[in-house]
Design a protein around this motif. Sequence first.
Motif, mmCIF file in Angstrom:
data_model
loop_
_atom_site.group_PDB
_atom_site.id
_atom_site.type_symbol
_atom_site.label_atom_id
_atom_site.label_comp_id
_atom_site.label_asym_id
_atom_site.label_seq_id
_atom_site.Cartn_x
_atom_site.Cartn_y
_atom_site.Cartn_z
ATOM 1 N N PHE A 187 67.469 49.026 20.676
ATOM 2 C CA PHE A 187 69.082 48.580 21.039
ATOM 3 C C PHE A 187 70.187 49.139 21.850
ATOM 4 N N GLU A 188 70.513 50.876 21.037
ATOM 5 C CA GLU A 188 71.336 51.572 22.046
ATOM 6 C C GLU A 188 70.813 52.077 23.418
ATOM 7 N N ASN A 189 69.834 52.224 23.438
ATOM 8 C CA ASN A 189 68.769 53.393 24.685
ATOM 9 C C ASN A 189 67.851 52.593 25.512
ATOM 10 N N GLY A 190 67.736 51.051 25.174
ATOM 11 C CA GLY A 190 66.186 50.266 25.064
ATOM 12 C C GLY A 190 65.236 50.700 24.703
ATOM 13 N N PRO A 191 64.209 49.720 25.248
ATOM 14 C CA PRO A 191 63.182 50.011 24.031
ATOM 15 C C PRO A 191 61.912 50.664 24.335
ATOM 16 N N THR A 192 62.044 51.257 23.553
ATOM 17 C CA THR A 192 60.985 52.819 23.426
ATOM 18 C C THR A 192 59.633 52.572 23.579
ATOM 19 N N GLN A 193 58.434 53.554 23.561
ATOM 20 C CA GLN A 193 57.304 53.162 23.564
ATOM 21 C C GLN A 193 56.766 52.703 22.284
ATOM 22 N N PHE A 194 57.140 52.841 21.143
ATOM 23 C CA PHE A 194 56.712 52.698 20.304
ATOM 24 C C PHE A 194 57.013 51.007 19.888
ATOM 25 N N MET A 195 58.380 51.052 20.145
ATOM 26 C CA MET A 195 59.096 49.287 20.700
ATOM 27 C C MET A 195 57.960 48.631 20.835
ATOM 28 N N MET A 196 58.289 49.335 21.864
ATOM 29 C CA MET A 196 57.394 48.066 22.802
ATOM 30 C C MET A 196 55.815 48.070 22.775
ATOM 31 N N LEU A 197 55.057 49.258 21.892
ATOM 32 C CA LEU A 197 53.811 48.683 20.914
ATOM 33 C C LEU A 197 53.899 47.473 20.183
ATOM 34 N N THR A 198 54.768 47.881 19.030
ATOM 35 C CA THR A 198 55.050 47.378 18.259
ATOM 36 C C THR A 198 54.918 45.446 18.640
ATOM 37 N N ILE A 199 55.669 45.487 20.056
ATOM 38 C CA ILE A 199 56.089 44.173 20.559
ATOM 39 C C ILE A 199 55.423 43.399 20.942
ATOM 40 N N PHE A 200 53.911 44.471 22.096
ATOM 41 C CA PHE A 200 52.390 44.092 22.414
ATOM 42 C C PHE A 200 51.796 43.514 21.634
ATOM 43 N N MET A 201 51.785 44.469 19.699
ATOM 44 C CA MET A 201 50.496 44.352 19.673
ATOM 45 C C MET A 201 51.094 43.216 18.626
ATOM 46 N N LEU A 202 51.830 42.868 18.244
ATOM 47 C CA LEU A 202 52.581 41.176 17.953
ATOM 48 C C LEU A 202 51.826 40.282 18.791
ATOM 49 N N THR A 203 52.709 40.024 19.720
ATOM 50 C CA THR A 203 52.421 39.641 20.711
ATOM 51 C C THR A 203 50.944 38.892 20.824
ATOM 52 N N VAL A 204 50.011 40.410 21.257
ATOM 53 C CA VAL A 204 48.304 40.098 21.285
ATOM 54 C C VAL A 204 47.656 39.045 19.648
ATOM 55 N N ALA A 205 48.603 39.518 18.612
ATOM 56 C CA ALA A 205 47.917 39.082 17.029
ATOM 57 C C ALA A 205 48.804 37.449 16.867
ATOM 58 N N SER A 206 49.074 36.869 17.248
ATOM 59 C CA SER A 206 50.199 35.768 17.922
ATOM 60 C C SER A 206 49.253 35.193 18.676
ATOM 61 N N ALA A 207 48.778 34.779 19.667
ATOM 62 C CA ALA A 207 48.154 34.484 20.571
ATOM 63 C C ALA A 207 46.772 34.865 19.936
ATOM 64 N N PHE A 208 45.785 35.669 19.177
ATOM 65 C CA PHE A 208 45.071 35.483 18.513
ATOM 66 C C PHE A 208 44.618 34.818 17.586
ATOM 67 N N LEU A 209 45.989 34.467 16.425
ATOM 68 C CA LEU A 209 46.026 33.711 15.528
ATOM 69 C C LEU A 209 45.719 32.275 15.364
ATOM 70 N N THR A 210 46.932 32.594 16.454
ATOM 71 C CA THR A 210 46.934 30.803 17.423
ATOM 72 C C THR A 210 45.944 30.513 17.986
ATOM 73 N N ASP A 211 44.957 31.026 18.205
ATOM 74 C CA ASP A 211 44.013 30.080 19.743
ATOM 75 C C ASP A 211 43.194 30.283 18.163
ATOM 76 N N ILE A 212 42.089 31.241 17.312
ATOM 77 C CA ILE A 212 41.608 31.001 16.561
ATOM 78 C C ILE A 212 41.982 29.393 15.458
ATOM 79 N N ILE A 213 42.445 29.334 15.138
ATOM 80 C CA ILE A 213 42.983 28.162 14.448
ATOM 81 C C ILE A 213 43.136 27.057 15.097
ATOM 82 N N GLY A 214 42.724 27.144 16.109
ATOM 83 C CA GLY A 214 42.594 25.674 17.181
ATOM 84 C C GLY A 214 43.471 25.086 17.867
ATOM 85 N N VAL A 215 44.906 25.977 18.567
ATOM 86 C CA VAL A 215 46.118 25.098 18.920
ATOM 87 C C VAL A 215 45.817 26.250 20.688
#
Length: 481
Positions: A255-283
């Motif tokens: 929040f104070e210093n901008g997103p760290t590499q670990f923060m960006m990796l967390t967001i990246f993994m959550l985005t990919v996981a969410s895309a994977f789930l919505t795809d396999i359920i047929g959306v």
Amino acid sequence: MATAANQAGVFGGMNPTAYNASDPLILFIIQLVLILVVCRALHYPLSYLRQPRVIAEVIGGIVLGPSVMGHVPNFNATIFPTASMPIVTLVANLGLVFFLFLVGLELDLAMAWKNLQISGSVAALGMAIPFALGVGVSRGLYNQFHTEEATQQISFGLYALFVGVAMAITAFPVLARILTELKLLSTHVGTVVMSAGVLNDLIGWILLALTVALVNASSGIVVLYIFLVSCAWILVLFFLAKPGLRYVARKTGSFENGPTQFMMLTIFMLTVASAFLTDIIGVHPIFGGFLVGLVVPREHDFPKKVTEKMEDLVTLIFLPLYFALSGLKTNLGLLDNGVTWGYTIAIIVIALVSKVIGATAAARINKLLWRESFAVGVLMSCKGLVELIVLNVGLNAGILSERVFTMFVVMALVCTFVTTPVTKLVYPEWYQRKLALWRKGEISWDEMNTRSGTRAATEEGEEAEGEGVQVAEERKDEAAV
């Protein structure tokens, strides 16, 4: 022997344009560079007309596709062979998931809530009329084209729902850039349009997700399962993932210093996981990316910092690839008879005029002046890249045939192209200055009707402002002495 030639490169007789399934990188680089160069070359003259980049990207794809370069012998078979297109599509779709994440990140639900009355009515009426007329014209489209090659045999109800959504959608990301370009973002018109655009996008994506789920479902019980799992995943994102992201951001100092590499990796993994789930359920995977963008914490200007980390790669590389693919799938040669062109013109007129009428009427009901209301209506008619995403979803799902897809691409280009010049025509800068002076009480309503009165009042205001600055500086100097 072929392997030895490949290892020796072009000096060993390798043809760099020959597609090799075990090493597709060389041809992919040729395709990527060619698409980027053509799109940039087209954007340069179009930028003088204040056209968004998506126009150049789609036209670039059309130029490289069967409509233009496809007439050059062996061009498409050499540069864009059918066997290579899954790789291009894969990279483009991955980029699209992250672009939809950025779209969700840009949406300010708090702003939409604050202006709910006017933005809600503009979004509702601006969607209802195009949707209804879209359903009307879909009957003719369904009867004429739904049995064409590569289309699913779906019911008229599903077809009508998709066409209605395609007519009603507004391109929020392009809208934000047009408002910035026209310096309207901080005006009353800009606030109304942005708030209504947020709601319009949300409703549009929900309806599109519903349509895709219904098309992919084999029975009513499957639709129910898709709906329940989708709702469960949305709850998980908002009530578990969102607090989790906030916790990680605080612990890593993002929040104070901008997103760290670990923060960006967390967001990246959550985005990919969410895309994977919505795809396999047929959306569709893009909805997964969009939902994660909505749940990223809004504190400390955090979305802007995340956007700065990702935006250039997504918008400069991935998006041109995706929209050029839309152009490559667009074959203007399929619009080869009067009936087809009749439907194309009808689609353009309905999409443009109905959106302008609906949004303008809603703005006028909420006490905006006529020119302001027309500006809101014209801006809300912008289609752009969101429309093209919707159309590609429809084409890939077998809802639209290639011919109908081409009709709607032409409509999207026309609606996006006219947005900026028509907005400048109905809501020019001199009128904006006049309106600001009138609301401050510096000119009367009668002077509102003349440009000369506005110019004089503006000059007086600038003169008074200059005198005020001079007096303030003199007083500051006296105080210093």
